[in-house]
Structures are given as C-alpha cells and as structure tokens.
Design an enzyme around this catalytic site. Structure first.
Site, PDB file in Angstrom:
ATOM      1  N   GLU A  33       0.821  -1.214   0.000  1.00 53.82           N
ATOM      2  CA  GLU A  33       0.000   0.000   0.000  1.00 53.82           C
ATOM      3  C   GLU A  33       0.854   1.263   0.000  1.00 53.82           C
ATOM      4  OE1 GLU A  33      -2.689  -0.715   3.354  1.00 53.82           O
ATOM      5  OE2 GLU A  33      -4.043  -1.724   1.960  1.00 53.82           O
TER       6      GLU A  33
ATOM      7  N   ASP B  35      -8.285  -9.059   4.043  1.00 56.57           N
ATOM      8  CA  ASP B  35      -8.013  -7.906   4.892  1.00 56.57           C
ATOM      9  C   ASP B  35      -9.072  -7.755   5.973  1.00 56.57           C
ATOM     10  OD1 ASP B  35      -7.142  -5.547   5.943  1.00 56.57           O
ATOM     11  OD2 ASP B  35      -7.551  -4.312   4.184  1.00 56.57           O
TER      12      ASP B  35
ATOM     13  N   GLU C   2     -12.531  -2.130  12.179  1.00 53.79           N
ATOM     14  CA  GLU C   2     -12.524  -1.414  10.904  1.00 53.79           C
ATOM     15  C   GLU C   2     -13.628  -1.905   9.979  1.00 53.79           C
ATOM     16  OE1 GLU C   2      -8.842  -1.726   8.768  1.00 53.79           O
ATOM     17  OE2 GLU C   2      -9.619  -0.621   7.039  1.00 53.79           O
TER      18      GLU C   2
HETATM   19  C1  BDP Z   1      -6.197  -2.137   5.999  1.00 56.51           C
HETATM   20  C2  BDP Z   1      -6.408  -0.742   6.500  1.00 56.51           C
HETATM   21  C3  BDP Z   1      -5.194   0.098   6.307  1.00 56.51           C
HETATM   22  C4  BDP Z   1      -3.996  -0.600   6.866  1.00 56.51           C
HETATM   23  C5  BDP Z   1      -3.851  -1.955   6.233  1.00 56.51           C
HETATM   24  C6  BDP Z   1      -2.700  -2.758   6.806  1.00 56.51           C
HETATM   25  O1  BDP Z   1      -7.508  -0.187   5.817  1.00 56.51           O
HETATM   26  O2  BDP Z   1      -5.402   1.327   6.970  1.00 56.51           O
HETATM   27  O3  BDP Z   1      -2.880   0.136   6.681  1.00 56.51           O
HETATM   28  O4  BDP Z   1      -5.019  -2.684   6.480  1.00 56.51           O
HETATM   29  O5  BDP Z   1      -2.977  -3.754   7.459  1.00 56.51           O
HETATM   30  O6  BDP Z   1      -7.244  -2.920   6.500  1.00 56.51           O
HETATM   31  O7  BDP Z   1      -1.569  -2.407   6.607  1.00 56.51           O
END
Ligand code: BDP
Length: 860
Positions: A371, A454, A482
């Site tokens: 990401e 996720d 989340e």
């Molecule tokens: C996702 C989140 C993000 C995190 C990512 C992670 O939306 O903010 O940075 O996971 O685990 O679920 O790195």
C-alpha cells in the site's frame, strides 16, 4: 476515574505523582454500579459481590494479603522523576509485585466491600484466609508451600494458584516463576471473584500457549475510540489516540513523559489478560518515533508499562535511513542495500539508541512494499533480503522483527489473494548453504492476517498458515472494528477468532503425512511444526474516549483477544460470560442475555454485510457502509472486483477453473474449497461464482437465500435492540443509554447494508426480493381475506380493507413452523395501524421482525 457511590468518593480524589502508598490507594479507589459510570475501568471493575452468601464466603476465605519483598526487584526506570499528571487517580508502581499487591488491595477492597489488610512479613505461619503472592525468590511462604518442581511446568509467564490447608487454617498461594507470572495469577484470582467463581480448593496451573501476545496500536488510523463524539478524532489538542506524544492547546501539558491514568488502566487491563507487548504506532510508520525527542517519550511510556510485564516496540519505515530528520546520520538511496554494511549499521545504531533508553525494547514491526510503503523490492531486493537485513542488524541487541505479509502487488497475480504466498512462500522453501530450508532469520516473524484478504467479517484462513514451516509466523487479528461495525455496531469478535484458530489446515509434513496437530491454533502456538518462538498480534482499538474503546462492547474484543492469545482453545462464549460478569453484572439473567446478544452478533454482521462468503463491499471512504457498485483506480480495492456480479451470478471463482487460489491450501482444503458442492456455504462466494438459481442446502435458490441472509442479519439486530431494552432496569443509566443509542444506529445501518447490496444485486439477477418463504414470513387474515407476499426488507405494508370490513387481523400464519408471533397492536379503524411481531430462533440466534401494517380503505 469513575468512583463509587458506595465509598462516597468523587472523581479526582485519587493520589497524584506516584507519591502515595498502597494504603491510600485502598481507601481511594473502587467502582460500583453508579449511574454515571462511563466504562473507564474496562473489565477491572471491582464492585461489591452482590450475593450475600458468596460475599460472606469470600470474606472468610480472604482475610489478609501477604506480599513479601514487593519492592525488592524494582523494574528499570529510565526517566528521572517519572510522574503522573496532577490529579491522577492511578499511581506508578516500581515493581511487578507491587502492581500485584496493589491490584489485590484495590480489587478486594471493592469486591469484599471492606479493606483487607496487607502484610509484608511472612510471620511464623500464614493465618487462615491469607492470600500469598510471589515467587520462590521473593517469598519465604511460597518457598515453603510450592516446590521448584511444582512451578517448573508453568514456565516464565505461567502461574499456580493453590489452596493450602494446614490443620484448621486454609490459605491461598498465588505464585509464578517470575513476578509477571505472579501478577498474571493475581489477576486470574481476582477474576474468579469478579465472576463469582469458587475460590476454595483451588489447584490451578496455567501457562500461555503463545509466547508473544502483542498489540499493534494503530495510533492514528482506524481509531474508533477518540473522545470526539463525531468520530474518531480527539478534542482539546489530543488526536484521539491513547498515548499523547504531541498534543497541543489545552492538552499540551499532558504529553509524555507525563503519565496519564488511562495508560495505567490499560496496562493493568492488558496484564490482566496476559498481553505482554505493544507496538505503539501505526504500521504506515512515521519516522518521528525514531527521533531522540520521541524516544525519550517512549522511554517514559515503557517505564510506566514495565511493571505490568509489557514491552514496547515500534513500527518503522524501510527507508527511514534516508529521512533528513536523522541528519547527520542519514543514508542515500544507493546505500539502502540490505546486504551492505551501511544499511545494517544504520539500523543497528538506531535500534541501539532506542535500547539505551528502553533496555527491553522488543524490536520493529515493518510494513514494506505494501500500500505505497517503501520496501526492499523498490531496490531490486525481496522480502527475505529486507527482513533479514534489519533482523541481522538488531539481532546482537536481542531484538526481533515483525515483518508483515500484508502485500498484494498487482503484478504478481490477477487474484489479490494469491499474492502474499507467491511473494513469501519461495523464501521459506529456499534451500540454504548449510542444508537447512528457509531463508528468514530466526529473529524474524512473518506477521500474517488471519485471512487472505483484509480483516473482513468472515474470511477463510490464510493459506500461509502451515505452509511456512521454516519461518516463525505471527498471527495478526484486528481488534479495532474497521470492517466489523467500527464504534457503532455491537460485534463480538471472539467467535470469529475461535473459528479461525480452530480451523483444520490439514497441514502435511514434507512426506505428505497429515500432521497430528494441525489446527490453525497449533500452527500459531508452534506445536504443529515445532516452533519455540510464537506470536499473536492484535491491531488495537485504544483511544482516549472515556471507555477507551469507543463502543462499550468493543472492550469485549480487547478482553477476548488477550484471553485467546493466551489460550486459543478457550470457548469464546465462556470468555464473553467472564467479560459480562466483570463489566456489566453478575445477575444470571443479565449475564445470559448479554452473552446471547454477543454470541450471535458477529454472524449477524456477516449476514447483513457479506453473507455466504461475499467479501469487501465497503465504500472506500470509510470502510463502514456499503458501496457494491464502487470501482476505484485500483481494481483490487474495488467492491466490483470482489463481487464479480453479472447476469449469471455472484462471487469470485478461485477454484481450479478460476484463479486457482484454492491450490495454495493443503490438498484436503484445496479440494473442499475448490468444489462448489463441498465448499462450506459460509465461504461460497470466496471461492465460486454462484449461479443465481443454484439450489442451496436450505432448498431455496441462491438468490432467495442471499436476500434472506441479508434480512436475517438485520432481524438479529432488531432482536438485540429489543433485548437490550429489556435490561434497562439492570444496567447503570449512562452506559445503558449509550449502548441503546448505538443499537438504534446499528439497526438502521444494518438495514442500509441490506438494501444497498440487495438493490444492486437485483440489477444483475433481474429478480425481485423473495416473499412468503423466509424464516419470518407470514400471511395475515383481515376481513376474511388472506394477505401475504410481504417483502421482509420493507418497513411497513399497506393493507387495503374493503368498505365495511373490520381492519382487525384475525389470523397470522407464519410460513416457518418454528416461528412464533404476537399481535402487538390492532388497528382501531381505517385508516389505522397494526403491528405483528414475529420471532424465530435461527442458526446464529433469535431473529425478530415487527410487521407494521397500515390499514387503508380499499379503493373499490
Ligand atoms: C487495511 C487498512 C489500512 C492498513 C492496512 C494494513 O484499511 O489502513 O494500513 O489494512 O494492514 O485494513 O496495513
């Protein structure tokens, strides 16, 4: 701090700056069911035992606390004049046994509703009713009553709790091999009183199954527990997170190194469930945490947490060495060679700098090439090179690296779920020059989310569990909600984690033989494949809201995480029951009711958000509400990529004829998931594109089943809301009202999920909502006429009543025999309104629908 009506104290009368002794603490703290109580004690509420017989027995069993040499092993303190903020209620302790002693004093004072004397001298012989806490080192009495052999089996973190009888005297010994073990035992003992369990004839021996039980505190994102009521942020210059590093304005004086009550409350709560580490900052790491000014603040925090057996760690950024904030000690991009001395030297120096202030510093959590975070792949190296470089740099300092496997580079494979294993698996398989397999160093943990996507409401297990037998693996769970309702929805995650941890991986050894121990929990606790260093990590939900977690029920998830990371074999319903007793009430009907609400809440959320194995239909702006139509710049962030809705059906084909993701599982699971006839229905659309008219196990076609599942999820929330209402007189007023208003929002938002998703799927299925065959479907008879075909998603139904006919409902005919109904009200005339409540116990709990019938004059 909330304080009790029973002790007649008001907030803020506690002691400040660590100057007071435990006697003051005993007099000054306690909690009770007071109507203003805000939830800030988490589950460490020590309210007087309500059952008079039990109170009498407890008072008889516990008359004195004996903690010898409590102050002898002072823990390291780096920060001179470490102090609590003025006006604090908590106090700083200097050793772990002091923490244990103070907790007993506080807890017993509250639970027994009277002060229990504390002694430091062993005396000639312990009096009846003594509770003795310590190690064989610290305590002569422990030495007398527990042999080294007795204690050997519980290891470093475990404890024994034994009732000992000597003639007519009975006393209790709580001991560990370490002071932390004794502290854990103390909390376990107090928990027995908090949950009204017996405390006589005890012979308890406990030790954790997993060695590193950590939180990852995402301090700035996915924080649903800030004190700003409009959402996740903070007020008064604080950013909403639990730890203040850079608060401004009114809160400028409350930054670390100043210690706030909530840090100590959270430390006690973490220790009470055995959590022994915390990475204090977000995985998308800000390098500021490695600057000297911040390190000094971190050292103070570590000082405050240390007596509770909690060590800190930091998230770091792979390219931190190039950050000008570290000048003159910076590197150029060219020097970021993981095999080179410059890169390793930099990390060694930086880690050593942290260690100089935090001697027990755990190490680093790393999100790399994920990401947008930088990582070794940006320089032509792989995850093995990167992780090993930093690991080798910090190994001489005794530190570990938690390298996250949450990577999904789109160039690797079209199916996002396949990418992590493709990027990490070969490194684990790689033959090394010394003949062993696996390139990752021993002080590297690969930290992997429970599922391959996720943190969705329900995921299959991540196929890497069991497949990475040559590498230490840490399981990462998300405590902060989340994707599971954030701070609005009541969703108890214990059952979800239990499902994951108890899933059979069908792991085999190199020769293809099934392992004996092969549940996900066995992989994680090391018993499956012989790993001695083991870890479970929970992405935490700690903020500066009064109750620290936003929703009062989110506290349960932190509690459950701790308990399950200590012992993943526990039953999540038992954990819920403990939590309810400690947090809300010990009254049998209240406990039963709340536990029941909790136990179905996760399955209900899955049902109204993503039933039957649907995944990730969240709107990208906040990951709270639905947006199944959304198409984003990145395919693999888009709901449409996951739902693959078209006129033939719904779901992502990952079978051998699709992306073949199923091949990443061990053969038994691969076969089970790869075949649409054998995949569990609750994972159906994770693995298959399901035809709209496919026959489901219920006998319904897929479309009908799908719509009913959405409806059932909402109907469970309705049941929760009504059920909570029934507890009004049993719950303190403030918390009752706060949960009540959240449940109203929850029900409305669950309805939004149902309607938004179903309406979108309709465009592809070309079908209407099913009627008449749902679990809560009914027909009613009005004026001699049977009327049905009610869409269960609707909120009211017009009923035409012919002129002259009575608007009364004369009969209700549920379509499901197991459903019950009640006519709550009849229409007095036309126009008028009638309400019929239909209830049924379904597979995840009770579901309820209130049909609102609007009686109208029929036009002809
Ligand atoms: C996702 C989140 C993000 C995190 C990512 C992670 O939306 O903010 O940075 O996971 O685990 O679920 O790195």
């Amino acid at each position: 701090m909330p304080v009790t009506a029973a002790t007649g104290l008001v907030a803020g009368t506690g002691t400040a700056s660590g100057t007071a002794g435990w006697e003051d603490l005993a007099a000054g703290l306690g909690t009770t069911a007071d109507d203003a109580y805000d939830g800030s004690d988490l589950w460490l509420r020590y309210v007087p035992v309500s059952d008079p017989n039990l109170l009498w027995k407890y008072r008889e069993t516990v008359t004195t606390v004996i903690v010898e040499n409590a102050g002898r092993n002072k823990v390291h303190r780096h920060t001179p004049n470490l102090g609590m903020a003025p006006g604090s209620a908590e106090r700083l302790v200097e050793s772990t046994l002091e923490a244990a002693r103070d907790e007993l004093v506080r807890g017993l004072r509250g639970l027994l509703d009277r002060a229990v004397p504390v002694r430091a001298d062993p005396g000639d012989r312990p009096p009846g009713g003594a509770v003795i806490v310590g190690t064989r080192d610290s305590s002569q009495l422990v030495r007398q009553h527990l042999s080294a052999r007795d204690l050997a089996s519980v290891g470093d973190d475990g404890y024994l709790i034994r009732s000992v009888s000597r003639g007519t005297r009975e006393f209790t010994v709580i001991a560990g091999n370490t002071e932390v073990g004794a502290l854990y035992g103390t909390f376990a003992f107090l928990r027995r009183l908090q949950t009204h369990k017996t405390i006589t004839r005890l012979d308890i021996s406990e030790s954790p199954r997993v060695r590193n039980r950590h939180l990852n505190n995402w301090e700035t994102v996915r924080l649903y527990s800030g004190n700003n009521p409009s959402g996740t942020g903070g007020l008064n210059g604080e950013n909403g997170t639990i730890f203040n590093f850079a608060a401004t304005g009114q809160s400028a004086g409350l930054n670390l190194p100043v210690i706030l009550d909530r840090y100590i409350v959270v430390a006690r709560a973490m220790a009470s469930v055995g959590i022994n580490g915390i990475t204090i900052n977000l995985v998308n790491a800000d390098n500021v945490y490695l600057t000297p000014a911040y390190i000094a603040q971190e050292a103070a925090l570590a000082d405050a947490l240390r007596p509770y057996g909690i060590k800190i760690a930091l998230s770091i950024n792979y390219t931190a060495p190039t950050d000008p904030r570290f000048a003159p000690d910076t590197l150029t991009n060219e020097q970021l060679d993981p095999h080179g001395a410059e890169f390793r030297g930099w990390w060694n120096r930086r880690a050593a700098l942290v260690q100089a202030s935090v001697p027990d510093f755990t190490g680093f959590t790393v999100k790399a090439n994920s990401e947008g975070q930088p990582g070794p792949q940006d320089f032509g190296d792989d995850h093995g090179d990167g992780a090993n470089a930093i690991a080798a740099a910090v190994d001489p300092l005794g530190m570990k690296i938690f390298w996250r496997t949450f990577v999904y580079n789109a160039d690797v494979d079209e199916d996002r779920l396949k990418r992590a294993y493709l990027e990490f698996g070969y490194i684990d398989d790689e033959r090394q020059p010394d003949g062993t397999k696996g390139r990752f160093l021993d002080n590297v943990f690969l930290q992997t989310k429970n599922g391959p996507l996720d943190f969705q409401g329900r995921e299959p297990i991540h196929p890497m569990f069991g497949r990475m037998e040559n590498t230490n693996q840490a399981l990462e769970l998300q405590i902060t909600q989340e994707y599971t309702g954030q701070d609005e929805m009541l969703c108890y995650l214990g059952p979800m984690w239990e499902e994951a941890l108890k899933t059979d991986t069908y792991a085999r050894d190199e020769r293809g033989r099934l392992l004996d121990k092969r549940l996900m929990g066995h992989i994680v606790d090391g018993t499956a494949q012989g790993h001695s260093d083991t870890a479970i990590v929970g992405v935490a939900n700690l903020g500066n809201a009064d109750n620290l977690t936003g929703h009062h029920f989110s506290q349960a998830n932190l509690f459950a995480f701790g308990r399950q990371s200590w012992d993943w074999t526990l039953d999540s319903a038992d954990i819920a029951a403990d939590w309810v007793r400690m947090t809300w009430s010990n009254r049998g009907n209240v406990v039963g009711t709340i536990v029941r609400m909790m136990m179905g809440s996760w399955e209900a959320l899955v049902s109204y958000q993503t039933p039957l194995g649907m995944a990730h239909q969240f709107r990208s702006s906040d990951h709270y509400g639905p947006n199944p139509a959304e198409r984003l710049a990145r395919d693999d962030w888009s709901p449409v990529y996951y739902n693959k809705a078209d006129s033939s059906g719904l779901g992502y084909d990952r079978s051998p004829t699709g992306s073949d993701f199923t091949a990443q599982y061990f053969p038994t699971l691969a076969a089970r998931y790869g075949d649409i006839d054998t995949v569990p229905e609750n994972l159906l659309m994770w693995f298959h594109h399901v035809p709209w008219d496919r026959r489901m196990r219920s006998g319904r076609i897929f479309w009908d089943e799908l719509v009913h599942r959405y409806q059932m999820g909402v109907q469970y929330v309705t049941w929760m809301r009504l059920t909570w209402d029934s507890l009004r007189s049993s719950i303190d007023a403030r918390r009752f009202a706060e949960v009540e208003s959240k449940l109203a929002v929850h029900e409305a938002d669950a309805g939004d999920w149902r309607d938004t998703c179903v309406n979108y799927w309709k465009r592809f299925s070309g079908r209407d909502n099913p009627v008449d065959g749902g679990p809560l479907s009914i027909k009613i008879v009005v004026g001699g006429r049977a009327i049905g075909a009610f869409d269960l998603s609707a909120s009211s139904y017009p009923i035409p009543v012919p002129a002259g006919a009575s608007p009364k409902i004369t009969k209700v005919i549920p379509s499901d025999r197991a459903a019950r109904y009640e006519i709550l009200s009849q229409a007095d005339g036309v126009p008028g309104q009638a309400v019929v409540r239909v209830i049924k116990e379904d597979f995840f709990g009770p579901i309820v629908k209130d049909y609102v019938f609007v009686m109208e004059r029929a036009s002809t």
